[in-house]
Design a protein around this motif. Structure first.
Motif, mmCIF file in Angstrom:
data_model
loop_
_atom_site.group_PDB
_atom_site.id
_atom_site.type_symbol
_atom_site.label_atom_id
_atom_site.label_comp_id
_atom_site.label_asym_id
_atom_site.label_seq_id
_atom_site.Cartn_x
_atom_site.Cartn_y
_atom_site.Cartn_z
ATOM 1 N N HIS A 56 0.823 -1.221 0.000
ATOM 2 C CA HIS A 56 0.000 0.000 0.000
ATOM 3 C C HIS A 56 0.854 1.267 0.000
ATOM 4 O O HIS A 56 0.417 2.325 -0.455
ATOM 5 C CB HIS A 56 -0.968 0.002 1.190
ATOM 6 C CG HIS A 56 -0.300 0.053 2.540
ATOM 7 N ND1 HIS A 56 0.130 1.221 3.111
ATOM 8 C CD2 HIS A 56 -0.011 -0.927 3.434
ATOM 9 C CE1 HIS A 56 0.661 0.969 4.300
ATOM 10 N NE2 HIS A 56 0.604 -0.327 4.513
ATOM 11 N N HIS A 57 2.087 1.162 0.511
ATOM 12 C CA HIS A 57 2.941 2.346 0.595
ATOM 13 C C HIS A 57 3.601 2.672 -0.752
ATOM 14 O O HIS A 57 3.801 3.849 -1.080
ATOM 15 C CB HIS A 57 4.019 2.128 1.655
ATOM 16 C CG HIS A 57 5.003 3.248 1.786
ATOM 17 N ND1 HIS A 57 4.638 4.568 1.933
ATOM 18 C CD2 HIS A 57 6.360 3.249 1.778
ATOM 19 C CE1 HIS A 57 5.715 5.329 2.022
ATOM 20 N NE2 HIS A 57 6.774 4.551 1.918
ATOM 21 N N VAL A 116 18.953 1.734 -4.350
ATOM 22 C CA VAL A 116 18.948 3.030 -3.660
ATOM 23 C C VAL A 116 19.069 2.831 -2.150
ATOM 24 O O VAL A 116 19.823 3.538 -1.472
ATOM 25 C CB VAL A 116 17.667 3.814 -4.007
ATOM 26 C CG1 VAL A 116 17.577 5.078 -3.166
ATOM 27 C CG2 VAL A 116 17.641 4.164 -5.486
ATOM 28 N N SER A 117 18.336 1.860 -1.610
ATOM 29 C CA SER A 117 18.419 1.582 -0.172
ATOM 30 C C SER A 117 19.831 1.180 0.225
ATOM 31 O O SER A 117 20.350 1.630 1.267
ATOM 32 C CB SER A 117 17.430 0.472 0.207
ATOM 33 O OG SER A 117 16.093 0.891 0.004
ATOM 34 N N LEU A 118 20.473 0.359 -0.582
ATOM 35 C CA LEU A 118 21.836 -0.081 -0.280
ATOM 36 C C LEU A 118 22.820 1.082 -0.327
ATOM 37 O O LEU A 118 23.756 1.149 0.490
ATOM 38 C CB LEU A 118 22.254 -1.175 -1.266
ATOM 39 C CG LEU A 118 23.602 -1.853 -1.001
ATOM 40 C CD1 LEU A 118 23.645 -2.444 0.399
ATOM 41 C CD2 LEU A 118 23.859 -2.938 -2.047
ATOM 42 N N TYR A 174 13.714 -4.397 3.559
ATOM 43 C CA TYR A 174 12.333 -3.921 3.608
ATOM 44 C C TYR A 174 12.268 -2.540 2.975
ATOM 45 O O TYR A 174 12.734 -1.564 3.545
ATOM 46 C CB TYR A 174 11.885 -3.893 5.068
ATOM 47 C CG TYR A 174 10.446 -3.586 5.325
ATOM 48 C CD1 TYR A 174 9.459 -3.759 4.359
ATOM 49 C CD2 TYR A 174 10.051 -3.138 6.592
ATOM 50 C CE1 TYR A 174 8.139 -3.486 4.635
ATOM 51 C CE2 TYR A 174 8.731 -2.872 6.875
ATOM 52 C CZ TYR A 174 7.776 -3.041 5.903
ATOM 53 O OH TYR A 174 6.448 -2.769 6.181
ATOM 54 N N ILE A 175 11.718 -2.446 1.787
ATOM 55 C CA ILE A 175 11.805 -1.205 1.007
ATOM 56 C C ILE A 175 11.120 -0.045 1.732
ATOM 57 O O ILE A 175 11.605 1.090 1.701
ATOM 58 C CB ILE A 175 11.206 -1.414 -0.396
ATOM 59 C CG1 ILE A 175 12.008 -2.482 -1.145
ATOM 60 C CG2 ILE A 175 11.221 -0.113 -1.191
ATOM 61 C CD1 ILE A 175 11.454 -2.853 -2.511
ATOM 62 N N THR A 176 10.010 -0.319 2.397
ATOM 63 C CA THR A 176 9.350 0.735 3.166
ATOM 64 C C THR A 176 10.266 1.295 4.241
ATOM 65 O O THR A 176 10.163 2.477 4.602
ATOM 66 C CB THR A 176 8.057 0.195 3.800
ATOM 67 O OG1 THR A 176 7.141 -0.161 2.749
ATOM 68 C CG2 THR A 176 7.392 1.217 4.698
#
Length: 605
Positions: A56-57, A116-118, A174-176
């Motif tokens: 949902h995010h 991007v998170s990494l 966890y991408i969120t």
């Protein structure tokens, strides 16, 4: 005399330039090492999909589909999620901006999001290296070679441990949880700039030279740059996640630990520190308070959850803090879901044990605060950093008491502690340099293997929630999530079993009750469906989906008046929340159809 001073100053500046070049090269080498190690450890996570709140995010969030919505992220909290209009959202516009950019580059492919998170994770680890090196004598005029080596090793060890520690695997996978990564990166950046700013002030005050050259004015300008950069980074951290609100407290504690004052008595020293720390006020007055006001204003009245006993909440949080400590030291019980039993009394053994442990740790920290060794003082400071950075988790009532990604900033405290212990534990040996490097490599291998294993767990929804159920068998959220995985895989019998178990553990768990009702309705068992959905509506009367599903069951059972009432309630809730989603539109359509049917029946009569 003036000529000698000018020559001396020129030689000092030249020496500083040489050391600065060496520090730059070593910093670049550390950054490359962190990047290579992190990519190696997290390489098997890049193909992992979206999980949990990611749906949902990110996946269903239509606002992320266009970069033109970026200005709206800063003024409309409903853009946070596809469910924000109903359940409320968070004011994290910078995170939404990053997701929108990721979508513009890679679409719905999760690989782009993971990269991007990494990048932010590697950046956070590198900032931790710079922070610790700067605090432990890694500046351009370090006093001795031994100080440089010791401080460099602790900084290197802390950053490497932080980069590969399995505790941080949730924040990376966890991408969120990119909000934790971005907030952490800018938090570390703000603190690093503060350390440099304070270091510049101390260096300037300690100069005894009579020459006041242009170099000094340039240095003061550089100091102001660090101060302004710290303010800006703090703002960016807050715009990424609320956890950053603790930074001004951390800055004050840093000043208390590492900014020398000449007063003798403890009270006078504290009073003097308050004056010295006046520079922190803009962090509170210009950024923190306006941010809080904006967040409250944007987060207009929402349907809130049932109130709880706040005193018992704080007792529960004592257990949560100890659980965070345990997971950092023993990362074998990591899970997307931790079942924390809500405290019922201060006399519970787990509550008493947690409070005693926290008090004992704080007492040791106060002793280390007066230690002459700057490395042990740093351990004391970073342990306080750990506790302070978790204050939002302690003070705010959250649906899930413990999530590993919330401890991302706090984990830096453990990393510094571990690096210092490795450095100190082998100083008895003549070959202590080689021995501590060997120990560090062994620790990194162990942590890396555990992180790679966690990446495999995050590879699929089934792996993730089966692992959670095995580790927290009394968690209703874990059973419900696993049941949803089975349902989406068309394994309805297994889905009913897991979701029913969730209801058994928590009878008023409206999500699980609603899902059971929908499954029974799909199967044609309307009596069971009505029973489950009525319980769901009783547990959460302001949920539009629950009202709509119950109305549909009533309609199929021929109870048209009850059905019309539920559809009407769903529409009114939609009007109250100012939303026009598909459920509300469907409820309006069913109402219009039922009105037409009634009119046709009357006309026939």
């Amino acid at each position: 005399m003036a000529s000698w001073l000018r020559v001396s100053e020129a030689l000092r500046i030249d020496t500083v330039a040489v050391k600065t070049e060496g520090l730059f090269r070593s910093s670049l080498a550390v950054f490359i090492l962190l990047m290579v190690l992190s990519v190696t450890v997290y390489l098997n996570s890049l193909d992992n999909g979206f999980h949990f709140d990611d749906i949902h995010h990110i996946v269903e969030n239509r606002y992320l589909r266009s970069l033109n919505n970026i200005p709206r992220f800063f003024i409309d909290i409903d853009t946070f999620s596809a469910e924000s209009a109903v359940s409320g959202g968070h004011f994290r516009p910078l995170v939404l901006t990053s997701h929108a950019v990721s979508y513009a580059i890679s679409g719905a492919n999760p690989v782009g999001y993971h990269i991007v998170s990494l990048i932010f994770h590697v950046g956070s680890a590198f900032m931790l290296f710079l922070i610790v090196r700067g605090m432990l004598g890694g500046c351009v005029e370090a006093q001795s070679r031994e100080t440089l080596q010791s401080g460099f090793f602790i900084a290197l060890a802390a950053s490497l441990i932080f980069a590969v520690h399995p505790f941080n695997s949730e924040a990376v996978n966890y991408i969120t949880a990119r909000s934790s990564l971005m907030s952490g990166f800018f938090y570390f950046l703000a603190f690093y700039c503060w350390v440099r700013y304070r270091g510049g002030e101390i260096e300037d005050r300690s100069k005894k030279l009579e020459v006041r050259s242009q170099a000094k004015s340039n240095f003061l300008l550089l100091s102001s740059y660090f101060y302004l950069s710290s303010l800006l980074a703090f703002l960016l951290s807050l715009l990424s996640k609320e956890m950053a609100i603790t930074l001004p407290v951390v800055l004050f504690i840093y000043d208390l630990y590492f900014i020398p004052v000449s007063e003798d008595s403890l009270f006078k020293r504290f009073k003097r520190h308050c004056r010295v720390s006046a520079a922190i006020l803009p962090f509170v007055l210009v950024i923190s308070i306006p941010y809080i006001i904006a967040s409250i204003y944007l987060a207009d009245s929402r349907i809130s959850s049932k109130p709880i006993n706040y005193y018992l909440h704080l007792l529960t949080q004592a257990k949560v803090i100890v659980k965070y400590i345990y997971l950092l030291f023993v990362p074998a019980g990591l899970s997307v879901e931790h079942n924390i039993h809500f405290a019922t009394s201060i006399w519970e053994a787990s509550v008493i044990g947690s409070i005693v442990l926290i008090v004992l740790i704080v007492a040791i920290l106060l002793i280390l605060y007066r230690h002459k060794d700057v490395e042990w003082r740093s351990v004391s400071f970073f342990t306080f950093w750990f506790f302070i950075s978790l204050l939002p988790v302690v003070l705010v009532v959250l649906q899930a008491p413990l999530q590993e990604n919330r401890g991302y900033i706090a984990a830096a405290g453990f990393a510094v502690f571990a690096g210092t212990v490795l450095n100190k534990s082998v100083q008895w040996s003549r070959r202590h340099a080689g021995l501590k490097i060997l120990l560090l490599i062994l620790v990194l291998i162990l942590y890396s293997a555990m992180t790679i294993e966690r990446n495999v767990i995050w590879a699929s929804e089934y792996n993730l929630w089966e692992d959670a159920v095995n580790k927290s068998p009394m968690s209703w959220r874990a059973h419900y999530a696993l049941g949803k995985v089975y349902y989406n895989s068309r394994l309805e019998d297994l889905a009913i079993k897991e979701i029913a178990r969730a209801v058994e553990i928590k009878p008023d768990y409206f999500d699980a009750l609603h899902s059971l009702g929908v499954i029974y309705m799909k199967r044609g068992d309307l009596v069971q469906a009505r029973e489950m959905l009525e319980k769901a509506v009783d547990a959460e009367p302001y949920w539009i989906n629950g009202r709509m599903s119950l109305g549909e069951v009533y309609e199929k059972l021929g109870q048209r008046e009850l059905a019309f009432r539920e559809f009407e309630t769903a529409v009114r809730l939609g009007e109250r929340l100012d939303i026009e989603e598909r459920v509300v539109l469907r409820a309006k359509e069913r109402m219009r159809w039922m009105v037409r049917q009634n009119e046709e029946v009357r006309s026939e009569k």
